[in-house]
Design a protein around this motif. Structure first.
Motif, mmCIF file in Angstrom:
data_model
loop_
_atom_site.group_PDB
_atom_site.id
_atom_site.type_symbol
_atom_site.label_atom_id
_atom_site.label_comp_id
_atom_site.label_asym_id
_atom_site.label_seq_id
_atom_site.Cartn_x
_atom_site.Cartn_y
_atom_site.Cartn_z
ATOM 1 N N VAL A 3 0.955 -1.465 -0.042
ATOM 2 C CA VAL A 3 0.225 0.131 -0.228
ATOM 3 C C VAL A 3 1.029 1.291 -0.072
ATOM 4 O O VAL A 3 1.122 2.336 -0.778
ATOM 5 C CB VAL A 3 -0.746 0.061 1.094
ATOM 6 C CG1 VAL A 3 -1.754 1.105 1.465
ATOM 7 C CG2 VAL A 3 -2.442 -1.417 0.561
ATOM 8 N N THR B 201 0.470 3.390 -3.366
ATOM 9 C CA THR B 201 0.130 4.919 -2.892
ATOM 10 C C THR B 201 1.635 5.889 -2.458
ATOM 11 O O THR B 201 1.325 7.007 -3.880
ATOM 12 C CB THR B 201 -0.406 4.895 -1.325
ATOM 13 O OG1 THR B 201 -1.374 4.023 -0.553
ATOM 14 C CG2 THR B 201 -1.363 6.486 -1.001
ATOM 15 N N ASN C 291 -1.971 2.232 7.139
ATOM 16 C CA ASN C 291 -2.018 1.255 6.994
ATOM 17 C C ASN C 291 -0.568 0.175 6.792
ATOM 18 O O ASN C 291 -0.230 -0.460 6.604
ATOM 19 C CB ASN C 291 -1.960 0.692 5.509
ATOM 20 C CG ASN C 291 -3.324 0.719 4.712
ATOM 21 O OD1 ASN C 291 -4.378 0.230 5.060
ATOM 22 N ND2 ASN C 291 -4.033 1.886 4.743
ATOM 23 N N LEU D 68 -6.078 -0.123 -6.653
ATOM 24 C CA LEU D 68 -5.417 -0.570 -4.705
ATOM 25 C C LEU D 68 -6.504 -0.961 -3.965
ATOM 26 O O LEU D 68 -7.057 -1.162 -3.109
ATOM 27 C CB LEU D 68 -4.938 0.660 -4.646
ATOM 28 C CG LEU D 68 -4.235 0.513 -3.481
ATOM 29 C CD1 LEU D 68 -3.200 -0.101 -3.307
ATOM 30 C CD2 LEU D 68 -3.434 1.888 -3.210
ATOM 31 N N MET E 287 -7.084 -3.596 -1.638
ATOM 32 C CA MET E 287 -7.306 -3.735 -0.160
ATOM 33 C C MET E 287 -8.483 -4.632 0.114
ATOM 34 O O MET E 287 -8.474 -5.830 1.466
ATOM 35 C CB MET E 287 -7.338 -2.280 0.200
ATOM 36 C CG MET E 287 -6.040 -1.507 -0.211
ATOM 37 S SD MET E 287 -6.305 0.337 0.141
ATOM 38 C CE MET E 287 -5.991 0.100 2.046
ATOM 39 N N TRP F 135 -6.159 -3.624 5.849
ATOM 40 C CA TRP F 135 -6.027 -2.626 5.921
ATOM 41 C C TRP F 135 -7.140 -1.940 5.533
ATOM 42 O O TRP F 135 -8.087 -2.181 5.688
ATOM 43 C CB TRP F 135 -5.792 -3.003 4.103
ATOM 44 C CG TRP F 135 -5.049 -3.754 3.544
ATOM 45 C CD1 TRP F 135 -4.764 -5.191 3.079
ATOM 46 C CD2 TRP F 135 -3.631 -3.803 3.431
ATOM 47 N NE1 TRP F 135 -3.957 -5.826 2.982
ATOM 48 C CE2 TRP F 135 -3.118 -4.792 3.709
ATOM 49 C CE3 TRP F 135 -2.455 -3.024 3.981
ATOM 50 C CZ2 TRP F 135 -1.342 -5.374 3.495
ATOM 51 C CZ3 TRP F 135 -1.578 -2.778 4.145
ATOM 52 C CH2 TRP F 135 -1.098 -4.213 3.543
#
Length: 504
Positions: free
Chosen positions: A286, A290, A404, A462, A466, A502
């Motif tokens: 993540v 991100t 996360n 994403l 998650m 998450w």
């Protein structure tokens, strides 16, 4: 109450005066499934949160405001003769911008880890003082070589500001609260564009400042203000809840316990730096995804900061320098509104990923307008849309990276990684609007259309991943997965802990 490993399934109500055990070292505030073992007095939490807001947000917001102003005021100086006076040609200006980002990127993670080691209460004022001095030094450069040198040192000292403040705030706020509090200081980026334009216009109206004239006054005056804020920061910033003179013991215990209650198997809120948890933060999927989204978005954000005056100059070529500066202000004000709105909604609904998908289309529409129209008003309107969709991502991505991972060490390295990757986008942005591409800047506008489109797609992917991985984790037998492991081994799992989920 929970034992050292947090194995108890007992859940108790935690009044303000009963937080000591949950706050104490050696006790976990969650079970092995990540469920909080305590419930909190909501009224006491609201009072505490409001107090934390008042004592932390104003100082870090001002520090970040002038961090961004001292970085981006070179765009205002460019309109006032910076290039001409330093005899810059061709791509010299872009090269000077790039030098800053090379230092910024290289020192990002080291600066963030130094912030954890020193403590934010000391690190943030010290680095602010240092980059304020660098800004003043820019007022005395006489060629592109000296300008490049000062900008490189400026990048070193500014590298830890955004991730340092984001990490600092993660010491105080729950995961649902954090993104909006980050937005309260990161909104200073678009406001710096607005306020920086106004301040530069006011400064340029002066005949001189000491022996300095024209663009040199911008760097000197704004740098002196920054130095003053850094000195004030030494007095006003509190490192962590335990050392806050403005909290009583019950409030300190509550502040610590409520953060621990969201961190699976955590027995100490501020752990010592170690390699395993540092790498957990950096290599978290993540974090990396991100950070890449932030990279794409930062091409737009930093491009607006450095080239908005230039873009406005091509839209209104006959306007005066002061008028061009003032025309850069309204888009930033609107952008600041959305930079607060989306994170506020993320707090209300406790969801961040929807805004990864909903805000980039505003940027896409803006750059389509740039590419398809030559009308000045249409293009000026496009800058409002670009700013509205782009500026919220600073807080959204840092909040997502922070939320996360589990440990304090992983959080500092995850935030540092996110900002490091984001500022690679800043480096790219310095070459996105090139002189030969003007006045339409087809390459720059096309690049930003592509990055905003990619941001939308990656954000959606994403989010789906998650949610899928959370469903997979639901099927894991946590007790069996952790059988035979020591408390240290369990804590080093961080986001790999089977009880971790998450936060979307």
């Amino acid at each position: 109450m929970a034992d050292d490993k947090g194995l108890s399934n007992h859940k108790e109500f935690l009044a303000p005066g009963a937080a000591h055990e949950a706050a104490g070292q050696g006790h976990a505030a969650t079970d092995l499934h990540g469920r909080s073992l305590v419930e909190f007095d909501r009224a006491a939490e609201r009072r505490l949160r409001w107090k934390i807001d008042l004592y932390t947000v104003p100082t870090v917001s001002l520090l970040y405001l002038f961090c961004f102003i001292d970085r981006a005021n070179i765009g205002n100086a460019k309109l006032a003769g910076f290039e001409k006076d330093l005899h810059m040609e061709n791509y010299d200006y872009n090269a000077v911008l790039s030098i800053f980002y090379i230092a910024y990127i290289v020192f990002e993670i080291p600066a963030t880890m130094t912030c954890k080691w020193m403590g934010p209460g000391w690190f943030l004022p010290a680095t602010t003082l240092a980059f304020g001095i660098c800004s003043v030094g820019t007022a005395f450069v006489n060629d592109k070589q000296s300008a490049s040198g000062v900008r490189f040192v400026l990048g070193i000292f500014e590298a830890g500001v955004m991730p340092g403040i984001a990490y600092y705030m993660s010491r105080w706020y729950r995961r649902s609260e954090l993104t909006f509090r980050m937005a309260l200081f990161m909104v200073m980026a678009p406001l710096a564009g607005a306020f920086g334009g106004l301040l530069a216009s006011a400064i340029l109206s002066l005949d001189h400042f000491g022996t300095l004239k024209s663009w040199r006054m911008i760097f000197a005056i704004e740098g002196i203000i920054t130095i003053g804020l850094g000195l004030i920061g030494f007095l006003t910033l509190t490192d962590r809840p335990e050392t806050a003179r403005w909290l009583n013991q019950e409030e300190k215990d509550l502040a610590i316990a409520r953060i621990k209650s969201e961190r699976v198997s955590t027995t100490e809120l501020l752990d010592k730096i170690d390699l395993a948890k540092t790498l957990r933060g950096i290599m978290c999927p993540v974090t990396l995804t991100t950070g890449f989204i932030f990279l794409l978005n930062n091409i737009t954000v930093q491009g607006l900061a450095f080239f908005a005056p230039t873009i406005v100059g091509t839209i209104y070529p006959e306007a005066s320098v002061v008028s061009k500066q003032l025309h850069t202000v309204p888009p930033y004000v609107v952008g600041a509104f959305f930079a607060l709105l989306f994170p506020l909604l993320s707090w209300v609904f406790d969801r961040r990923m929807p805004w990864f998908v909903l805000s980039p289309p505003l940027v896409m529409i803006g750059y389509i307008m740039f590419l398809t129209s030559h009308d000045a008003m249409v293009r000026y309107g496009a800058t409002f849309l670009c700013a509205s969709g782009a500026f919220a991502f600073g807080s959204l991505t840092n909040g997502n990276a922070s939320n996360n991972v589990v440990s304090d060490t992983a959080r500092s390295s995850a935030i540092g990684t996110n900002v490091m990757l984001g500022n690679i986008g800043g480096l790219i942005s310095t070459w996105s609007f090139l002189p030969f591409d003007g006045p339409d800047f087809v390459i720059g506008n096309g690049l930003n259309l592509a990055t905003s489109t990619a941001t939308t797609i990656l954000g959606a992917m994403l989010w789906m991943w998650m949610r899928w991985d959370n469903r997979r984790r639901e099927g894991i037998d946590v007790d069996q997965a952790l059988a035979g492991m020591t408390q240290r081994q369990i804590q080093d799992l961080d986001w790999k802990h089977p009880g971790f989920r998450w936060r979307t």
